[in-house]
Scaffold this active site. Structure first.
Site, PDB file in Angstrom:
ATOM      1  N   LYS A 265       0.843  -1.211   0.000  1.00 39.25           N
ATOM      2  CA  LYS A 265       0.000   0.000   0.000  1.00 39.25           C
ATOM      3  C   LYS A 265       0.875   1.257   0.000  1.00 39.25           C
ATOM      4  CE  LYS A 265      -1.793   1.516   4.108  1.00 39.25           C
ATOM      5  NZ  LYS A 265      -1.449   2.911   4.393  1.00 39.25           N
ATOM      6  N   ASN A 266       1.846   1.271   0.922  1.00 35.44           N
ATOM      7  CA  ASN A 266       2.603   2.510   1.093  1.00 35.44           C
ATOM      8  C   ASN A 266       3.631   2.747  -0.006  1.00 35.44           C
ATOM      9  OD1 ASN A 266       1.059   3.037   3.283  1.00 35.44           O
ATOM     10  ND2 ASN A 266       2.596   2.466   4.812  1.00 35.44           N
TER      11      ASN A 266
ATOM     12  N   ARG B  77      -4.550  10.782   4.403  1.00 40.50           N
ATOM     13  CA  ARG B  77      -3.455  11.728   4.538  1.00 40.50           C
ATOM     14  C   ARG B  77      -2.412  11.577   3.432  1.00 40.50           C
ATOM     15  NH1 ARG B  77       1.140  12.527   6.425  1.00 40.50           N
ATOM     16  NH2 ARG B  77       1.587  14.428   7.614  1.00 40.50           N
TER      17      ARG B  77
ATOM     18  N   CYS C 216      -5.096  13.159  12.872  1.00 39.96           N
ATOM     19  CA  CYS C 216      -5.277  11.761  12.509  1.00 39.96           C
ATOM     20  C   CYS C 216      -5.270  10.985  13.810  1.00 39.96           C
ATOM     21  CB  CYS C 216      -4.122  11.390  11.599  1.00 39.96           C
ATOM     22  SG  CYS C 216      -3.782   9.669  11.460  1.00 39.96           S
TER      23      CYS C 216
ATOM     24  N   ARG D  12       0.270  14.632  12.795  1.00 40.26           N
ATOM     25  CA  ARG D  12       1.079  14.253  11.635  1.00 40.26           C
ATOM     26  C   ARG D  12       1.346  15.494  10.798  1.00 40.26           C
ATOM     27  NH1 ARG D  12      -1.233   8.850   9.031  1.00 40.26           N
ATOM     28  NH2 ARG D  12       0.844   8.756   8.127  1.00 40.26           N
TER      29      ARG D  12
ATOM     30  N   ASP E  35       4.171   0.578  12.049  1.00 42.24           N
ATOM     31  CA  ASP E  35       2.932  -0.012  11.529  1.00 42.24           C
ATOM     32  C   ASP E  35       2.716  -1.450  12.010  1.00 42.24           C
ATOM     33  OD1 ASP E  35       2.471   2.349  10.227  1.00 42.24           O
ATOM     34  OD2 ASP E  35       3.257   1.675   8.302  1.00 42.24           O
TER      35      ASP E  35
ATOM     36  N   ILE F 243       7.862   6.746  16.873  1.00 42.78           N
ATOM     37  CA  ILE F 243       7.437   7.480  15.676  1.00 42.78           C
ATOM     38  C   ILE F 243       6.146   8.249  15.967  1.00 42.78           C
ATOM     39  CG2 ILE F 243       6.876   7.311  13.211  1.00 42.78           C
ATOM     40  CD1 ILE F 243       9.649   6.254  13.691  1.00 42.78           C
TER      41      ILE F 243
ATOM     42  N   ARG G   6      -9.156  -0.299   4.594  1.00 42.21           N
ATOM     43  CA  ARG G   6      -8.337   0.736   3.927  1.00 42.21           C
ATOM     44  C   ARG G   6      -6.999   0.150   3.488  1.00 42.21           C
ATOM     45  NH1 ARG G   6      -7.199   5.931   7.281  1.00 42.21           N
ATOM     46  NH2 ARG G   6      -5.686   5.969   5.603  1.00 42.21           N
TER      47      ARG G   6
END
Ligand code: EPU
Length: 431
Positions: free
Chosen positions: A22-23, A92, A116, A121, A309, A331, A401
């Site tokens: 996804k990223n 985002r 978020c 962020r 994540d 993070i 998502r």
């Protein structure tokens, strides 16, 4: 709305195939804006965030088609450079059109992504990097306008570090804008994530001249134009880790196939510390079932360290480990939304100052819980797989998502999970 109903305790078996990242796919699709040529992107997961990204690109004059996991794109109109609030507010990562638009069209307007659920962020690093290339930046009515100076963007050396270290999407945005800047740009303290490397490799296949992606120093020599591309997106390392943890938490010998074990070293190392061996063979990773996992300590940090994540899924595994585990979130210090819901399943987790202390319990027990964000939602499903009895996970649109057909793929491994209309479940529970 649908929810997941999970009956915990089932052993899993078989092989699960990892989808594209996804990223990586999100910024890679945005390179369609940087060429007049046709692009074909393969291995794009068919999930909500990518559909949103395609819609954003459509508003920016890109014609697109989906065929399974392939998205083809072509610019048909380069008049509009405004990414609308209605779409960016839902995702985002829409902000990653900023660099490509600025580089290619000389200007961009993107609505300022709001807060978020995983914490603040900001995008100050994105703007700092683009300003260093000479862009004029204004904020107005919730929108960020960036505009190249007369004569175009100019390469320079940019220190892109922030108080939490490097930024993935800021590195992506600055790298994309710098592709068309005059001269050479050097990004220092660049993000080293594999998704940044995939974007750089894709841009190079289009004719860009980028060196050093994957290291903290990326050098970009400006070019005048890019051609179309056919690109295969890398496998999703977060999905891979999520499924490995599904095997670990149910103590099942499942195989996760089609992944990149070399992108997974921190997660594999943490699993090993917990007494869980993962056998590697090419792109396949197989969980060796073990006794109850051992407690351990881990901190989330930029790649190649343990990814934020995977923090929530790891929280689920630590919840049933033998002893006291600690996760320090460096993070997003507020990203512990999963903890409160896991407590409803019987987990013993205390969160303070960006740290979770988890006293492992022998057994979790099913309860209704709610997904607050993508990874927290996935983590609750993992916890539910190990819990005794039935768990209802609501707000699963968060999970969808980022994970394609999550419950269907887990079900194929033998998980007892169904996606059902929530009203029906609530009505049945009420008697
Ligand atoms: N940060 C700043 N200023 C900025 C940008 C970031 O201070 O201008 C801070 C952030 O607040 C955070 C840290 O820097 O503390 C790192 O954030 P980063 O910018 O790297 O995050 P991102 O690029 O917006 C991507 C992933 C996230 C993932 C983070 C960290 C995409 C589309 N998103 O976000 O993925 O958590 O990197 O690895 O690539 C997810 O998939 O669930 C997800 C949230």
């Amino acid at each position: 709305m649908d929810c997941y109903l999970v009956n915990g305790g089932a052993k899993l078996s078989g092989t699960i195939q990892v989808n594209g990242s996804k990223n990586a796919a999100l910024p890679i699709l945005a390179v369609s804006l940087m060429t007049t040529g046709r692009c074909a992107f393969h291995n794009v997961p068919a999930i909500r965030d990518l559909q949103t990204q395609v819609k954003i690109l459509n508003t920016l004059g890109i014609e697109s088609q989906w065929h399974g996991h392939t998205v083809t794109t072509k610019v048909v109109d380069s008049y509009n450079s405004i990414a609308p609030y209605e779409l960016v507010k839902t995702m985002r990562a829409g902000v990653c059109v900023l660099g490509p638009l600025l580089g290619m069209r000389g200007q961009a307007t993107v609505s300022l992504p709001g807060g978020c659920v995983i914490g603040e962020r900001p995008i100050d690093l994105h703007l700092k990097g683009l300003a260093a290339l000479g862009a004029e930046i204004t904020l107005d009515q919730g929108n960020i306008h960036v505009k190249a100076p007369r004569g175009g963007l100019r390469g320079t050396t940019i220190y892109l570090g922030g108080k939490f270290g490097s930024s993935v999407l800021a590195t992506d945005n600055v790298m994309c804008a710098a592709v068309f800047a005059k001269g050479t740009t050097v990004i220092e303290c660049a993000a080293c994530e594999p998704e940044v490397v995939d974007l750089a490799d894709c841009l190079n296949a289009m004719g860009a001249q980028i060196e050093g992606a994957g290291s903290p120093r990326i050098t970009i020599r400006g070019v005048r134009r890019l051609k179309g591309v056919e690109w295969n997106v890398i496998p999703d390392r977060i999905e891979t880790a999520t499924f490995l943890i599904a095997g670990a938490i149910t103590r099942s010998p499942i195989t996760v196939a089609g992944g990149r074990p070399d992108h997974q070293l921190a997660v594999l190392d943490t699993l090993r510390q917990m007494g869980i061996e993962v056998r590697r063979s090419g792109t396949r990773m197989t969980i060796v079932p073990a006794d109850r996992p051992k407690a351990t300590e881990v901190a989330t940090l930029p790649y190649p360290a343990f990814p934020t994540d995977v923090q929530s899924p790891m929280l689920a595994l630590m919840a049933i480990a033998n002893g006291t585990s600690i996760i320090t979130e460096r993070i997003y210090p507020d990203r512990f939304m999963a903890a409160a819901e896991m407590k409803r399943l019987g987990a013993n987790i205390a969160v303070s100052n960006g740290q979770a202390v988890i006293q492992g319990v022998e057994r979790l027990s099913g309860a209704p819980v709610m997904a607050s964000d993508l990874r927290a939602g996935a983590a609750l499903v993992l916890a539910a797989l190990a819990a005794q009895g039935q768990t209802r996970v609501s707000r699963i649109y968060h999970v969808e998502r980022g994970y394609e057909r999550f419950e269907e793929r887990l079900r194929k491994l033998g998980a007892q999970i169904a996606r059902v209309p929530e009203e029906a479940v609530v009505a049945a529970e009420a008697g």
